[in-house]
Design an enzyme around this catalytic site. Structure first.
Site, PDB file in Angstrom:
ATOM      1  N   LYS A 174       5.090  17.160  12.798  1.00 48.08           N
ATOM      2  CA  LYS A 174       5.819  15.972  13.262  1.00 48.08           C
ATOM      3  C   LYS A 174       7.258  15.975  12.746  1.00 48.08           C
ATOM      4  O   LYS A 174       7.501  16.348  11.594  1.00 48.08           O
ATOM      5  CB  LYS A 174       5.100  14.724  12.731  1.00 48.08           C
ATOM      6  CG  LYS A 174       5.568  13.421  13.323  1.00 48.08           C
ATOM      7  CD  LYS A 174       4.858  12.224  12.677  1.00 48.08           C
ATOM      8  CE  LYS A 174       5.453  11.844  11.349  1.00 48.08           C
ATOM      9  NZ  LYS A 174       5.241  10.460  10.925  1.00 48.08           N
TER      10      LYS A 174
ATOM     11  N   LYS B  62      11.422  12.056   8.586  1.00 41.24           N
ATOM     12  CA  LYS B  62      12.629  11.915   7.776  1.00 41.24           C
ATOM     13  C   LYS B  62      12.461  12.522   6.392  1.00 41.24           C
ATOM     14  O   LYS B  62      13.447  12.834   5.728  1.00 41.24           O
ATOM     15  CB  LYS B  62      13.114  10.468   7.699  1.00 41.24           C
ATOM     16  CG  LYS B  62      12.085   9.371   7.583  1.00 41.24           C
ATOM     17  CD  LYS B  62      12.800   8.021   7.608  1.00 41.24           C
ATOM     18  CE  LYS B  62      12.022   6.936   8.306  1.00 41.24           C
ATOM     19  NZ  LYS B  62      10.755   6.557   7.694  1.00 41.24           N
TER      20      LYS B  62
ATOM     21  N   LYS C  97       0.140  12.940   3.146  1.00 47.38           N
ATOM     22  CA  LYS C  97       1.216  12.568   2.226  1.00 47.38           C
ATOM     23  C   LYS C  97       0.859  12.869   0.774  1.00 47.38           C
ATOM     24  O   LYS C  97       1.726  13.228  -0.016  1.00 47.38           O
ATOM     25  CB  LYS C  97       1.603  11.103   2.404  1.00 47.38           C
ATOM     26  CG  LYS C  97       2.297  10.870   3.741  1.00 47.38           C
ATOM     27  CD  LYS C  97       3.111   9.603   3.813  1.00 47.38           C
ATOM     28  CE  LYS C  97       3.925   9.618   5.107  1.00 47.38           C
ATOM     29  NZ  LYS C  97       4.721   8.450   5.359  1.00 47.38           N
TER      30      LYS C  97
HETATM   31  N1  AQP Z   1       8.061  12.291  15.093  1.00 41.91           N
HETATM   32  C1  AQP Z   1       7.799  11.071  15.586  1.00 41.91           C
HETATM   33  N2  AQP Z   1       7.571  10.905  16.910  1.00 41.91           N
HETATM   34  C2  AQP Z   1       7.303   9.672  17.425  1.00 41.91           C
HETATM   35  N3  AQP Z   1       7.275   8.539  16.647  1.00 41.91           N
HETATM   36  C3  AQP Z   1       7.496   8.667  15.337  1.00 41.91           C
HETATM   37  N4  AQP Z   1       7.534   7.779  14.316  1.00 41.91           N
HETATM   38  C4  AQP Z   1       7.808   8.425  13.163  1.00 41.91           C
HETATM   39  N5  AQP Z   1       7.970   9.737  13.386  1.00 41.91           N
HETATM   40  C5  AQP Z   1       7.776   9.921  14.725  1.00 41.91           C
HETATM   41  C6  AQP Z   1       7.324   6.339  14.480  1.00 41.91           C
HETATM   42  O1  AQP Z   1       8.394   5.684  13.829  1.00 41.91           O
HETATM   43  C7  AQP Z   1       7.920   4.436  13.308  1.00 41.91           C
HETATM   44  C8  AQP Z   1       8.389   4.251  11.900  1.00 41.91           C
HETATM   45  O2  AQP Z   1       7.797   5.231  11.080  1.00 41.91           O
HETATM   46  P1  AQP Z   1       7.840   5.061   9.496  1.00 41.91           P
HETATM   47  O3  AQP Z   1       9.163   5.345   8.995  1.00 41.91           O
HETATM   48  O4  AQP Z   1       7.338   3.729   9.107  1.00 41.91           O
HETATM   49  O5  AQP Z   1       6.801   6.091   8.962  1.00 41.91           O
HETATM   50  P2  AQP Z   1       6.366   7.489   9.430  1.00 41.91           P
HETATM   51  O6  AQP Z   1       5.529   7.388  10.663  1.00 41.91           O
HETATM   52  O7  AQP Z   1       5.710   8.114   8.247  1.00 41.91           O
HETATM   53  O8  AQP Z   1       7.736   8.197   9.817  1.00 41.91           O
HETATM   54  P3  AQP Z   1       8.418   9.441   9.153  1.00 41.91           P
HETATM   55  O9  AQP Z   1       9.720   9.712   9.822  1.00 41.91           O
HETATM   56  O10 AQP Z   1       7.450  10.598   9.119  1.00 41.91           O
HETATM   57  O11 AQP Z   1       8.728   8.925   7.714  1.00 41.91           O
HETATM   58  P4  AQP Z   1       8.374   9.552   6.335  1.00 41.91           P
HETATM   59  O12 AQP Z   1       8.939  10.939   6.379  1.00 41.91           O
HETATM   60  O13 AQP Z   1       9.032   8.663   5.352  1.00 41.91           O
HETATM   61  O14 AQP Z   1       6.884   9.559   6.223  1.00 41.91           O
HETATM   62  C9  AQP Z   1       6.409   4.434  13.463  1.00 41.91           C
HETATM   63  O15 AQP Z   1       6.059   3.642  14.583  1.00 41.91           O
HETATM   64  C10 AQP Z   1       6.076   5.877  13.735  1.00 41.91           C
HETATM   65  O16 AQP Z   1       4.921   6.008  14.541  1.00 41.91           O
END
Ligand code: AQP
Length: 348
Positions: free
Chosen positions: A206, A209, A122
């Site tokens: 991955k 969002k 990040k």
């Molecule tokens: N691609 C994914 N596949 C499976 N699980 C996923 N999670 C996120 N992306 C995937 C799971 O969703 C939960 C919430 O995630 P988060 O929003 O707290 O943070 P993150 O993991 O950083 O998710 P994002 O979508 O990648 O958000 P941004 O872009 O804001 O960093 C967690 O349980 C995560 O494992």
């Protein structure tokens, strides 16, 4: 997990999602769907949190944050979470998270945080300019979980390292202050078929969002047409699908689409390849699009209905926060006493 110390602790589930944009199919299959599955298991108490304090660790617009919080709460409810069965709330309403987060900043070691891969991803090349909050994020995440002495945490595979850190923090606190089993060593609950959903544009990244390309992900709020269009445009290769999983080894995009199909259909990748092996993406993509639309677009429709009444969502979150704070406060009182602090906790 053999060394999980959950014995004296109530079986309690905690998990959170950041309000950093539209929830994706990855968030749904990796996490939220699992939250819903646990809802009818009466052996657990359940808390699901919109972790809004984590969302301010990276650049954000205050005007967008509020509606993003409502959107995540709406996605929880639209996916099937029932506020009568699970505590739904937002993190910033329960100050105990920040209090314990600070204490864990003093328990965790720099060397531990230096190993966290998500910070490296990040922060990117601009590490010196990243916020201290982004660096200390895993300590706050540990506090989110342990402030309720949660024993089980449903998450996607990308959060595994942070959960190991949570266990290290719990263990160190228990050892340093000679309070064996004060905090449980929580167990991750990671779904087998959808642990990590990958980008539709790059099968090695991955689905996220915050990916700049909207075509890289399915958002829960996407319309049926948009979902079908994104799947049609998903990156693939020219070969037909193989008839067994080994044949997907060097084909990350194909593997991802087969994994999404299996997760949505509630079956295994083997079973999907049993049906589609030997057939091209011209057959497979329309079937995947239909299945995704069938499972995801009703959630988007319900989210739109719910977010049209943000006051109702806010009332659910406020009520959930009162219940969460009532669970956290006595634990924080014990934490302060254990550390010899006079805080004791007189506020929520
Ligand atoms: N691609 C994914 N596949 C499976 N699980 C996923 N999670 C996120 N992306 C995937 C799971 O969703 C939960 C919430 O995630 P988060 O929003 O707290 O943070 P993150 O993991 O950083 O998710 P994002 O979508 O990648 O958000 P941004 O872009 O804001 O960093 C967690 O349980 C995560 O494992």
């Amino acid at each position: 997990m053999s060394n999980t110390s959950t014995t004296r602790h109530t079986r309690r589930v905690f998990s959170g999602v950041q309000p950093t944009g539209n929830l994706t199919l990855g968030n749904y299959l990796g996490a939220v769907r699992n939250f819903v599955a646990l809802q009818d298991d009466d052996s657990f108490e359940r808390l699901y949190c919109v972790v809004d304090m984590h969302a301010i660790t990276q650049p954000f617009k205050p005007i967008e944050l509020k509606s993003a919080i409502h959107e995540v709460a709406a996605a929880f409810i639209a996916s099937g979470l029932d506020p009568a069965k699970s505590i739904l709330f937002n993190q910033s309403r329960v100050s105990a998270h920040a209090e314990l987060g600070w204490i864990f900043n003093c328990v965790a070691r720099m060397g531990w945080l230096n190993r966290m891969t998500q910070f490296k991803e990040k922060a990117g090349k601009n590490k010196e300019n990243a916020s201290v909050g982004l660096y200390a994020y895993p300590n706050l995440m540990a506090a989110d979980i342990l402030v309720y002495r949660a024993t089980h945490v449903p998450v996607g595979d990308d959060q595994k390292q942070h959960l190991e850190l949570t266990r290290d923090i719990a263990q160190k606190f228990n050892n340093d202050f000679e309070v064996p089993d004060f905090f449980p060593l929580c167990e991750p609950l990671i779904p087998a078929e959808s642990a990590r959903i990958m980008s539709l544009r790059d099968g090695t990244a991955k689905m996220s969002k915050s990916d700049p390309s909207d075509n890289s992900r399915i958002n829960l709020s996407d319309t049926a047409d948009l979902i079908a269009q994104k799947i049609r445009k998903a990156k693939t290769d020219p070969e037909p699908l193989p008839s067994d999983i080994e044949g997907l080894a060097e084909r990350p995009e194909a593997r991802n689409l087969v994994g999404i199909f299996a997760a949505l259909a509630g079956t295994t990748q083997d079973a999907v390849l049993g049906e589609y092996g030997g057939r091209g993406f011209g057959d497979f993509k329309p079937a995947l699009a239909d299945l995704t639309v069938e499972k995801i677009s009703p959630i988007g429709d319900e989210m739109r209905r719910l977010t049209a009444a943000p006051d109702h969502i806010d009332a659910i979150l406020a009520e959930g926060a009162d219940r969460a704070a009532a669970l956290a406060r006595p634990i924080m009182t014990e934490v302060y006493e254990t550390l010899g602090l006079l805080g004791g906790g007189t506020t929520g």
